[in-house]
Motif scaffolding. Structure first.
Motif, PDB file in Angstrom:
ATOM      1  N   ALA A 127      20.004 -23.849  20.486  1.00 29.62           N
ATOM      2  CA  ALA A 127      19.949 -25.237  20.016  1.00 29.62           C
ATOM      3  C   ALA A 127      20.404 -25.332  18.557  1.00 29.62           C
ATOM      4  O   ALA A 127      21.029 -26.325  18.159  1.00 29.62           O
ATOM      5  N   VAL A 128      20.097 -24.295  17.783  1.00 29.97           N
ATOM      6  CA  VAL A 128      20.560 -24.258  16.388  1.00 29.97           C
ATOM      7  C   VAL A 128      22.086 -24.221  16.373  1.00 29.97           C
ATOM      8  O   VAL A 128      22.743 -24.946  15.622  1.00 29.97           O
ATOM      9  N   GLN A 129      22.646 -23.372  17.228  1.00 28.76           N
ATOM     10  CA  GLN A 129      24.108 -23.241  17.311  1.00 28.76           C
ATOM     11  C   GLN A 129      24.756 -24.597  17.618  1.00 28.76           C
ATOM     12  O   GLN A 129      25.725 -24.996  16.956  1.00 28.76           O
ATOM     13  N   LYS A 130      24.193 -25.304  18.576  1.00 31.34           N
ATOM     14  CA  LYS A 130      24.734 -26.611  18.977  1.00 31.34           C
ATOM     15  C   LYS A 130      24.610 -27.632  17.831  1.00 31.34           C
ATOM     16  O   LYS A 130      25.583 -28.301  17.475  1.00 31.34           O
ATOM     17  N   ALA A 131      23.411 -27.722  17.265  1.00 28.98           N
ATOM     18  CA  ALA A 131      23.170 -28.700  16.193  1.00 28.98           C
ATOM     19  C   ALA A 131      23.956 -28.342  14.929  1.00 28.98           C
ATOM     20  O   ALA A 131      24.395 -29.226  14.183  1.00 28.98           O
ATOM     21  N   PHE A 132      24.164 -27.042  14.732  1.00 32.07           N
ATOM     22  CA  PHE A 132      24.960 -26.603  13.583  1.00 32.07           C
ATOM     23  C   PHE A 132      26.398 -27.102  13.723  1.00 32.07           C
ATOM     24  O   PHE A 132      26.996 -27.608  12.771  1.00 32.07           O
ATOM     25  N   GLY A 133      26.938 -26.986  14.927  1.00 30.50           N
ATOM     26  CA  GLY A 133      28.293 -27.479  15.192  1.00 30.50           C
ATOM     27  C   GLY A 133      28.392 -28.981  14.975  1.00 30.50           C
ATOM     28  O   GLY A 133      29.363 -29.480  14.396  1.00 30.50           O
ATOM     29  N   GLU A 134      27.363 -29.712  15.431  1.00 29.54           N
ATOM     30  CA  GLU A 134      27.373 -31.170  15.272  1.00 29.54           C
ATOM     31  C   GLU A 134      27.249 -31.571  13.804  1.00 29.54           C
ATOM     32  O   GLU A 134      27.877 -32.526  13.348  1.00 29.54           O
ATOM     33  N   THR A 135      26.425 -30.815  13.081  1.00 27.98           N
ATOM     34  CA  THR A 135      26.254 -31.117  11.653  1.00 27.98           C
ATOM     35  C   THR A 135      27.572 -30.865  10.916  1.00 27.98           C
ATOM     36  O   THR A 135      28.039 -31.717  10.150  1.00 27.98           O
ATOM     37  N   GLY A 136      28.168 -29.711  11.168  1.00 26.29           N
ATOM     38  CA  GLY A 136      29.450 -29.398  10.545  1.00 26.29           C
ATOM     39  C   GLY A 136      30.524 -30.409  10.915  1.00 26.29           C
ATOM     40  O   GLY A 136      31.344 -30.809  10.083  1.00 26.29           O
ATOM     41  N   GLY A 137      30.490 -30.855  12.163  1.00 28.37           N
ATOM     42  CA  GLY A 137      31.457 -31.850  12.624  1.00 28.37           C
ATOM     43  C   GLY A 137      31.308 -33.173  11.891  1.00 28.37           C
ATOM     44  O   GLY A 137      32.306 -33.831  11.563  1.00 28.37           O
ATOM     45  N   SER A 138      30.061 -33.554  11.604  1.00 30.03           N
ATOM     46  CA  SER A 138      29.853 -34.829  10.900  1.00 30.03           C
ATOM     47  C   SER A 138      30.222 -34.702   9.426  1.00 30.03           C
ATOM     48  O   SER A 138      30.673 -35.665   8.803  1.00 30.03           O
ATOM     49  N   CYS A 139      30.069 -33.520   8.845  1.00 31.09           N
ATOM     50  CA  CYS A 139      30.578 -33.279   7.484  1.00 31.09           C
ATOM     51  C   CYS A 139      32.088 -33.493   7.489  1.00 31.09           C
ATOM     52  O   CYS A 139      32.646 -34.220   6.669  1.00 31.09           O
ATOM     53  N   LYS A 140      32.744 -32.821   8.453  1.00 28.19           N
ATOM     54  CA  LYS A 140      34.203 -32.841   8.531  1.00 28.19           C
ATOM     55  C   LYS A 140      34.732 -34.254   8.794  1.00 28.19           C
ATOM     56  O   LYS A 140      35.779 -34.644   8.264  1.00 28.19           O
ATOM     57  N   ALA A 141      34.005 -35.022   9.597  1.00 29.93           N
ATOM     58  CA  ALA A 141      34.444 -36.387   9.918  1.00 29.93           C
ATOM     59  C   ALA A 141      34.618 -37.202   8.639  1.00 29.93           C
ATOM     60  O   ALA A 141      35.584 -37.952   8.488  1.00 29.93           O
ATOM     61  N   CYS A 142      33.685 -37.023   7.713  1.00 34.56           N
ATOM     62  CA  CYS A 142      33.771 -37.756   6.450  1.00 34.56           C
ATOM     63  C   CYS A 142      34.864 -37.161   5.550  1.00 34.56           C
ATOM     64  O   CYS A 142      35.654 -37.889   4.955  1.00 34.56           O
ATOM     65  N   HIS A 143      34.898 -35.841   5.461  1.00 36.03           N
ATOM     66  CA  HIS A 143      35.901 -35.185   4.605  1.00 36.03           C
ATOM     67  C   HIS A 143      37.320 -35.574   5.032  1.00 36.03           C
ATOM     68  O   HIS A 143      38.165 -35.884   4.201  1.00 36.03           O
ATOM     69  N   ASP A 144      37.567 -35.535   6.343  1.00 33.44           N
ATOM     70  CA  ASP A 144      38.916 -35.820   6.851  1.00 33.44           C
ATOM     71  C   ASP A 144      39.379 -37.227   6.479  1.00 33.44           C
ATOM     72  O   ASP A 144      40.543 -37.451   6.155  1.00 33.44           O
ATOM     73  N   LYS A 145      38.445 -38.168   6.529  1.00 36.28           N
ATOM     74  CA  LYS A 145      38.819 -39.559   6.278  1.00 36.28           C
ATOM     75  C   LYS A 145      38.738 -39.952   4.808  1.00 36.28           C
ATOM     76  O   LYS A 145      39.555 -40.722   4.316  1.00 36.28           O
ATOM     77  N   TYR A 146      37.725 -39.438   4.139  1.00 36.99           N
ATOM     78  CA  TYR A 146      37.373 -40.037   2.841  1.00 36.99           C
ATOM     79  C   TYR A 146      37.370 -39.086   1.654  1.00 36.99           C
ATOM     80  O   TYR A 146      36.980 -39.459   0.558  1.00 36.99           O
ATOM     81  N   ARG A 147      37.792 -37.842   1.861  1.00 38.71           N
ATOM     82  CA  ARG A 147      37.847 -36.910   0.733  1.00 38.71           C
ATOM     83  C   ARG A 147      39.280 -36.437   0.533  1.00 38.71           C
ATOM     84  O   ARG A 147      39.917 -35.995   1.489  1.00 38.71           O
ATOM     85  N   ALA A 148      39.764 -36.524  -0.692  1.00 37.11           N
ATOM     86  CA  ALA A 148      41.109 -36.039  -1.002  1.00 37.11           C
ATOM     87  C   ALA A 148      41.099 -34.514  -1.000  1.00 37.11           C
ATOM     88  O   ALA A 148      40.056 -33.893  -1.248  1.00 37.11           O
ATOM     89  N   ASP A 149      42.265 -33.926  -0.717  1.00 35.79           N
ATOM     90  CA  ASP A 149      42.360 -32.457  -0.659  1.00 35.79           C
ATOM     91  C   ASP A 149      42.147 -31.832  -2.040  1.00 35.79           C
ATOM     92  O   ASP A 149      42.473 -32.413  -3.046  1.00 35.79           O
TER      93      ASP A 149
END
Lengths: 150, 150
Positions: free
Chosen positions: A128-150
């Motif tokens: 369950a940690v593995q699954k939730a870790f992936g979801e947490t990382g995915g939600s970080c990335k969702a914001c970075h991809d859209k709203y953070r400059a490289d």
């Protein structure tokens, strides 16, 4: 978990009264500190998932991530924090401030994923940690991809 | 609370296996991020104690402080982190690394005070928050006075 999500929405819809006095350059500093500290803890969880699993370390790391996520960081995106202030650089894109509804949704997803991660870690459930870790990382990335400059 | 204290001692007595791979300059960055983010949350609690009291904001802030305090920051004082590394400055004094038993005691007090603060905040008990806030701030200061350069 509902409480944490509600708190996330609240934090993004109103800049908390008490934190309104924080100078814009300090708002940028504090939000970067929060993300940086979460990154360290995400790294620890990843190392535990990839190698020897220390349930106590994972739980402590997940608690830190969930508590930081739930601390009302929306208040750190106040007026004047949309661009660099002196030596204090920010990578936030202007689009962030123009799409607060979408940002709010991403923040809510992030809070929910972080809360799930903390719950799974407290239960010592590695899968369950593995699954939730992936979801947490995915939600970080969702914001970075859209709203953070490289 | 006992668990959090035990975790603090553990964190200071061993540098967690999984975090041993963090580069010294990043260890300094992450520990500064943790202290910085705690400072923001201490400031919010102070503003709530001095002005209008928002129990939900205080609880979220106290949770962040307690979870960061309990996240095993001792692992961020590894070899090579006792002095500046390039542009990454540190104010930690050499005495910190020469008095690990005393540092451990201060860290344990800090963790206990932060846990009390989170408990009082969860219960919505403003007087208990005020007391625990003073103790938490006092344990921050105890370390700064001895082991942080001006």
């Amino acid at each position: 978990m509902k409480k944490i999500i509600a708190l996330g929405i609240l934090a993004l819809s109103i800049a908390g009264t008490a934190s309104a006095q924080v100078k814009p350059e300090d708002q940028i500093k504090y939000r970067q500190a929060g993300y940086s500290f979460m990154a360290w803890n995400m790294g620890k969880i990843k190392a535990n998932l990839d190698g020897e699993y220390n349930a106590q370390q994972v739980q402590a790391a997940a608690n830190a991530i969930a508590a930081i996520a739930g601390s009302g960081m929306g208040a750190l995106y106040g007026p004047g924090t949309d661009k660099d202030i002196g030596n204090r650089k920010t990578r936030v894109k202007p689009e962030f401030f123009q799409n607060m509804e979408d940002v709010g949704k991403i923040a809510t997803n992030f809070n929910a994923a972080a809360a799930s991660l903390a719950k799974a870690a407290a239960e010592g459930d590695k899968a369950a940690v593995q699954k939730a870790f992936g979801e947490t990382g995915g939600s970080c990335k969702a914001c970075h991809d859209k709203y953070r400059a490289d």
